[in-house]
Design an enzyme around this catalytic site. Structure first.
Site, PDB file in Angstrom:
ATOM      1  N   ASP A 298      -2.935  11.023   2.547  1.00 45.16           N
ATOM      2  CA  ASP A 298      -3.187  11.161   1.109  1.00 45.16           C
ATOM      3  C   ASP A 298      -4.406  12.049   0.860  1.00 45.16           C
ATOM      4  O   ASP A 298      -4.733  12.350  -0.289  1.00 45.16           O
ATOM      5  CB  ASP A 298      -3.296   9.799   0.413  1.00 45.16           C
ATOM      6  CG  ASP A 298      -4.443   8.946   0.933  1.00 45.16           C
ATOM      7  OD1 ASP A 298      -5.097   9.339   1.915  1.00 45.16           O
ATOM      8  OD2 ASP A 298      -4.674   7.864   0.348  1.00 45.16           O
TER       9      ASP A 298
ATOM     10  N   ASP B 235       1.185   8.243   4.510  1.00 41.29           N
ATOM     11  CA  ASP B 235       0.259   7.287   3.883  1.00 41.29           C
ATOM     12  C   ASP B 235       0.886   6.615   2.672  1.00 41.29           C
ATOM     13  O   ASP B 235       1.523   7.285   1.835  1.00 41.29           O
ATOM     14  CB  ASP B 235      -0.991   8.038   3.384  1.00 41.29           C
ATOM     15  CG  ASP B 235      -2.126   8.023   4.392  1.00 41.29           C
ATOM     16  OD1 ASP B 235      -2.104   7.184   5.318  1.00 41.29           O
ATOM     17  OD2 ASP B 235      -3.041   8.856   4.244  1.00 41.29           O
TER      18      ASP B 235
ATOM     19  N   GLU C  81      -4.559   1.558   4.077  1.00 41.59           N
ATOM     20  CA  GLU C  81      -5.982   1.327   4.330  1.00 41.59           C
ATOM     21  C   GLU C  81      -6.343  -0.142   4.119  1.00 41.59           C
ATOM     22  O   GLU C  81      -6.149  -0.672   3.022  1.00 41.59           O
ATOM     23  CB  GLU C  81      -6.822   2.197   3.380  1.00 41.59           C
ATOM     24  CG  GLU C  81      -6.663   3.680   3.652  1.00 41.59           C
ATOM     25  CD  GLU C  81      -7.550   4.555   2.753  1.00 41.59           C
ATOM     26  OE1 GLU C  81      -8.406   4.028   2.025  1.00 41.59           O
ATOM     27  OE2 GLU C  81      -7.360   5.788   2.805  1.00 41.59           O
TER      28      GLU C  81
ATOM     29  N   GLU D 134     -12.025   5.168  10.934  1.00 45.58           N
ATOM     30  CA  GLU D 134     -12.672   6.282  10.222  1.00 45.58           C
ATOM     31  C   GLU D 134     -14.159   6.012   9.988  1.00 45.58           C
ATOM     32  O   GLU D 134     -14.540   4.979   9.435  1.00 45.58           O
ATOM     33  CB  GLU D 134     -11.975   6.539   8.874  1.00 45.58           C
ATOM     34  CG  GLU D 134     -12.637   7.694   8.124  1.00 45.58           C
ATOM     35  CD  GLU D 134     -11.778   8.361   7.067  1.00 45.58           C
ATOM     36  OE1 GLU D 134     -10.644   7.898   6.830  1.00 45.58           O
ATOM     37  OE2 GLU D 134     -12.241   9.352   6.480  1.00 45.58           O
TER      38      GLU D 134
HETATM   39  O1  KIV Z   1      -5.395  10.950   4.486  1.00 44.10           O
HETATM   40  C1  KIV Z   1      -5.807  11.319   5.585  1.00 44.10           C
HETATM   41  O2  KIV Z   1      -5.854  12.509   5.901  1.00 44.10           O
HETATM   42  C2  KIV Z   1      -6.252  10.302   6.509  1.00 44.10           C
HETATM   43  C3  KIV Z   1      -7.030  10.770   7.710  1.00 44.10           C
HETATM   44  C4  KIV Z   1      -8.418  11.088   7.294  1.00 44.10           C
HETATM   45  C5  KIV Z   1      -6.998   9.766   8.800  1.00 44.10           C
HETATM   46  O3  KIV Z   1      -6.027   9.156   6.309  1.00 44.10           O
END
Ligand code: KIV
Length: 254
Positions: free
Chosen positions: A44, A83, A113, A180
Site C-alpha cells: 500500500d 496488502d 499490519e 519494519e
Molecule cells: O507497503 C509496503 O510497501 C510495505 C513495505 C514497506 C514492507 O508494506
C-alpha cells in the site's frame, strides 16, 4: 529463487536469504520477476510512491485490486503478495472478504499490519486457505495515531510487545513476517524465535530476508528516501535527462 510460497520454511531452514521488492505496475513487475526477486509485494506504499498521497491511510481496496491485477498480468514466477489497506480488515468477516477479493485479482498471499489484536482476522484468512504474511514494528497505517514514523524495540515494554506479536502471528500460521523499522538486535531475536520467515526493512541484516520499496532502490522517487534504503540507480535523473533532451529537440527548428 522462490517459485512458490511453500518453499519459505525450507529456505529459512537452509539459511537462504530472500529478496523482496514492491511492484505496482506491469513493466516494473515484469522486470523484477525476470531479475530473480523472490517475492513481489503490491504494497500500500503505492499510495505515496505512485499516487502522490501523503501516507498510506488513503489507500482503498479499489486501488489495491487495480494494481494487484496489473502485476498479476505479467508475473510468471515470483509469488505475489498484496496488502490489505487501512480499515479493510476491521472485523474477521471484512478481512476475509477483502482477502478473497485480492486473491481473485491475482494475489498469492495477503498481508496486514498488526499482531496480537488482529489474530481473529488473521485466523479467518488462514482458515480459509489463504496464505498470510504478517507485518509488525513501525506500522505505516498507524502514522496518524502514532504522530509519525517511529523506530520500535527501543524500550523493554516495546520489545515484549514485539515478541508477543511475532509469536502470536507465528502460532496463527503466518508464512512470513515483515519487521519494519525495528532495533536490529530485537529483529534478530524475533528471527531466532519464529518458524515464519522474517523480512526486514530498516531492521538490520540478520532477518531471513529483506524488502525495499522499489522506487527507493531505483531512485525513481527522489523527493523522499528513508536513510536505510540505498538507491542503486538514478531513474529520476535519467528520466529528466531524456525528457529535457526530447523537449529541446522538439523546440529546436533545424
Ligand atoms: O507497503 C509496503 O510497501 C510495505 C513495505 C514497506 C514492507 O508494506
Amino acid at each position: 529463487m522462490l517459485t512458490c510460497l511453500s518453499q519459505l520454511p525450507e529456505s529459512k531452514r537452509q539459511g537462504l536469504p530472500i529478496a523482496v521488492l514492491t511492484a505496482y505496475d506491469y513493466p516494473t513487475a515484469r522486470l523484477l520477476d525476470e531479475a530473480g526477486v523472490d517475492l513481489l509485494l503490491v504494497g500500500d506504499s503505492l499510495g505515496m510512491v505512485v499516487l502522490g498521497l501523503p501516507d498510506t491511510t488513503g489507500v482503498t481496496m479499489e486501488m489495491m485490486l487495480h494494481h494487484t491485477a496489473a502485476v498479476r498480468r505479467t508475473v510468471k514466477r515470483a509469488p505475489v503478495i498484496a496488502d490489505l489497506p487501512f480499515h479493510s480488515y476491521d472485523t474477521p468477516d471484512q478481512a476475509l472478504a477483502n482477502a478473497k477479493s485480492l486473491v481473485k485479482a491475482g494475489a498469492d498471499a495477503v498481508k496486514l499490519e498488526g499482531g496480537v489484536s488482529f489474530i481473529p482476522q488473521i485466523k479467518a484468512i488462514i482458515g480459509a486457505g489463504i496464505p498470510f504474511i504478517g507485518h509488525i514494528g513501525m506500522l505505516p497505517q498507524s502514522v496518524k495515531e502514532e504522530g509519525g514514523y517511529k523506530k520500535k524495540g527501543k524500550t523493554p515494554e516495546q520489545i515484549d510487545l514485539l515478541i508477543a506479536d511475532a509469536v502470536a502471528l507465528d502460532e496463527a500460521g503466518a508464512l512470513a513476517i515483515v519487521l519494519e523499522s525495528i532495533v536490529p538486535d530485537v529483529a534478530t531475536e524475533i528471527t531466532r524465535r519464529v518458524k515464519a520467515s522474517t523480512i526486514g526493512i530498516g531492521a538490520g541484516k540478520q532477518t531471513d530476508g529483506q524488502v525495499l520499496v522499489t522506487p527507493d532502490l531505483i531512485g525513481s522517487f527522489p523527493w523522499f528516501r528513508p536513510p536505510f534504503a540505498k538507491a542503486r540507480a538514478d531513474v529520476a535523473g535519467e528520466t529528466l535527462r531524456a525528457v529535457q533532451e526530447y523537449v529541446l529537440e522538439c523546440q529546436t527548428k533545424a
